[in-house]
Design a protein around this motif. Structure first.
Motif, PDB file in Angstrom:
ATOM      1  N   VAL A 190       1.085  -1.618  -0.162  1.00  0.00           N
ATOM      2  CA  VAL A 190      -0.101  -0.351  -0.291  1.00  0.00           C
ATOM      3  C   VAL A 190       0.645   1.124  -0.201  1.00  0.00           C
ATOM      4  N   ALA A 191       1.834   1.053   0.368  1.00  0.00           N
ATOM      5  CA  ALA A 191       2.395   2.559   0.771  1.00  0.00           C
ATOM      6  C   ALA A 191       3.381   2.377  -0.883  1.00  0.00           C
ATOM      7  N   GLY A 192       3.612   0.979  -1.760  1.00  0.00           N
ATOM      8  CA  GLY A 192       4.451   2.173  -2.952  1.00  0.00           C
ATOM      9  C   GLY A 192       6.295   1.367  -2.528  1.00  0.00           C
ATOM     10  N   ARG A 193       6.440   0.827  -1.331  1.00  0.00           N
ATOM     11  CA  ARG A 193       7.603  -0.142  -1.204  1.00  0.00           C
ATOM     12  C   ARG A 193       7.744  -1.411  -1.723  1.00  0.00           C
ATOM     13  N   ILE A 194       7.373  -2.345  -2.107  1.00  0.00           N
ATOM     14  CA  ILE A 194       7.523  -3.053  -3.086  1.00  0.00           C
ATOM     15  C   ILE A 194       6.162  -2.931  -4.219  1.00  0.00           C
ATOM     16  N   ALA A 195       6.374  -3.452  -5.333  1.00  0.00           N
ATOM     17  CA  ALA A 195       5.644  -3.027  -6.576  1.00  0.00           C
ATOM     18  C   ALA A 195       4.018  -4.624  -6.396  1.00  0.00           C
ATOM     19  N   ALA A 196       4.418  -6.111  -6.190  1.00  0.00           N
ATOM     20  CA  ALA A 196       3.593  -6.793  -5.478  1.00  0.00           C
ATOM     21  C   ALA A 196       4.001  -7.508  -4.447  1.00  0.00           C
ATOM     22  N   TYR A 197       2.926  -8.401  -3.946  1.00  0.00           N
ATOM     23  CA  TYR A 197       3.254  -9.388  -3.165  1.00  0.00           C
ATOM     24  C   TYR A 197       2.652 -10.915  -3.198  1.00  0.00           C
ATOM     25  N   ALA A 198       2.697 -11.651  -3.172  1.00  0.00           N
ATOM     26  CA  ALA A 198       2.915 -13.079  -3.587  1.00  0.00           C
ATOM     27  C   ALA A 198       2.588 -13.739  -2.299  1.00  0.00           C
ATOM     28  N   GLU A 199       1.330 -14.033  -2.232  1.00  0.00           N
ATOM     29  CA  GLU A 199       1.271 -14.770  -1.070  1.00  0.00           C
ATOM     30  C   GLU A 199       0.339 -15.589  -0.908  1.00  0.00           C
ATOM     31  N   LEU A 200       0.063 -16.802   0.440  1.00  0.00           N
ATOM     32  CA  LEU A 200      -0.609 -18.078  -0.124  1.00  0.00           C
ATOM     33  C   LEU A 200      -2.440 -17.505   0.733  1.00  0.00           C
ATOM     34  N   GLU A 201      -3.248 -17.730  -0.784  1.00  0.00           N
ATOM     35  CA  GLU A 201      -4.705 -17.363  -1.036  1.00  0.00           C
ATOM     36  C   GLU A 201      -5.333 -17.069  -0.524  1.00  0.00           C
ATOM     37  N   ASN A 202      -5.647 -17.865   1.081  1.00  0.00           N
ATOM     38  CA  ASN A 202      -6.443 -17.541   1.855  1.00  0.00           C
ATOM     39  C   ASN A 202      -5.728 -17.184   3.047  1.00  0.00           C
ATOM     40  N   MET A 203      -4.250 -16.822   3.726  1.00  0.00           N
ATOM     41  CA  MET A 203      -3.956 -15.775   4.218  1.00  0.00           C
ATOM     42  C   MET A 203      -3.882 -14.307   3.667  1.00  0.00           C
ATOM     43  N   ALA A 204      -3.839 -14.442   2.498  1.00  0.00           N
ATOM     44  CA  ALA A 204      -3.777 -13.206   1.916  1.00  0.00           C
ATOM     45  C   ALA A 204      -5.270 -12.441   1.381  1.00  0.00           C
ATOM     46  N   ALA A 205      -6.467 -12.918   1.650  1.00  0.00           N
ATOM     47  CA  ALA A 205      -7.948 -12.692   1.673  1.00  0.00           C
ATOM     48  C   ALA A 205      -7.558 -12.793   2.733  1.00  0.00           C
ATOM     49  N   ALA A 206      -7.362 -13.047   4.166  1.00  0.00           N
ATOM     50  CA  ALA A 206      -7.847 -13.026   5.515  1.00  0.00           C
ATOM     51  C   ALA A 206      -7.002 -11.430   6.346  1.00  0.00           C
ATOM     52  N   ALA A 207      -5.963 -11.399   5.651  1.00  0.00           N
ATOM     53  CA  ALA A 207      -5.035  -9.901   6.336  1.00  0.00           C
ATOM     54  C   ALA A 207      -5.908  -9.008   5.291  1.00  0.00           C
TER      55      ALA A 207
END
Length: 276
Positions: A190-207
């Motif tokens: 969100v802050a623009g410090r990385i261009a993308a974030y690779a994460e497990l689908e369910n864990m990202a969705a929960a966060a």
């Protein structure tokens, strides 16, 4: 109603069905196995964050292991730790197993995966399969076509420290920046410090769902980056101490996954219904 009916039928057939809303049963004089898992939520496999476990609705993997303890009549002590700490406890033999661990060759020095007769890792005895996805901000130039990640410029892709996706991304020639937990990585995105974030689908969705105001502009790119089987990784110390029980643990995971009563529990979680 269907879930309840399947459980009743299983009981009538004499199947071993655990009490769903109770901690693992205790068996006097039987071995105790210590399993660990991480402190972040991965719905529906394990719910809630932190070190507490709500046995009224702990998640499918916890219910699978509770059923495993009942079938093998072994005592289970299950605790939550940060992922890398959990791996260390298995490596040192302080814990008998950790879930969920995808296969990485270097993890074989930490613990033991289920294997086929010819020595290959056996996905039929995995706990389940899940997928990593690439997450970006809405309107981002970053693209994923199933083969190549483009539009990154000089920026990095974020990933959770200790997760197998880090090596996968590096194998694609992508610069990776790790963070300890999902919230840290999403904040970087969100802050623009990385261009993308690779994460497990369910864990990202929960966060993301935990703070819609902060993460409402985060979107998931299709298709999945990679799908993998995830295992209960057993410690070398446990397997050497009791190889027959270790083999029975792996076999019983496959049996429970195929059990209609457990499949009914999966339907309950998928529906979002309360514990039944």
């Amino acid at each position: 109603m269907i879930a309840i009916l399947l459980i009743v039928l299983a009981l009538a057939a004499g199947a071993a069905v655990p009490a769903w809303a109770e901690p693992p049963a205790r068996f006097e004089g039987r071995p105790t196995l210590t399993f660990v898992y991480e402190t972040q939520a991965n719905p529906p496999r394990y719910l809630g964050a932190g070190t507490a476990i709500n046995w009224d609705r702990p998640g499918l993997t916890l219910e699978l292991l509770r059923a495993l303890g009942a079938r093998l009549q072994v005592n289970l002590e299950i605790s939550r730790y940060p992922w890398k700490r959990g791996l260390y406890l298995v490596e040192t033999g302080e814990a008998d197993g950790i879930f969920h661990a995808s296969y990485k060759p270097e993890r074989e020095r930490i613990g033991v995966y289920p294997k086929t007769a010819d020595g290959a890792v056996d996905p039929s005895r995995a706990i389940f399969t899940q997928a990593y996805f690439l997450h970006v901000l809405r309107g981002s130039p970053v693209r994923w076509d199933g083969t190549t990640i483009s539009g990154l410029g000089d920026a990095a892709v974020g990933a959770t420290a200790g997760y197998s996706i880090v090596a996968d991304l590096e194998g694609m020639g992508v610069k990776v920046e790790t963070g300890k937990i999902q919230g840290i990585n999403l904040n970087k995105l969100v802050a623009g410090r990385i261009a993308a974030y690779a994460e497990l689908e369910n864990m990202a969705a929960a966060a993301i769902a935990s703070d819609p105001a902060a993460y409402g502009e985060v979107v998931k790119l299709e298709p999945a980056l990679i799908s993998k089987p995830y295992y209960l990784l057993l410690s070398h110390a446990f397997v050497e101490r009791d190889p027959a029980l270790a083999a029975a643990v792996f076999d019983t995971i496959a049996e429970i996954n195929a059990d209609p009563a457990f499949q009914a529990r999966a339907s309950v979680y998928a529906s979002g219904a309360p514990s039944q």
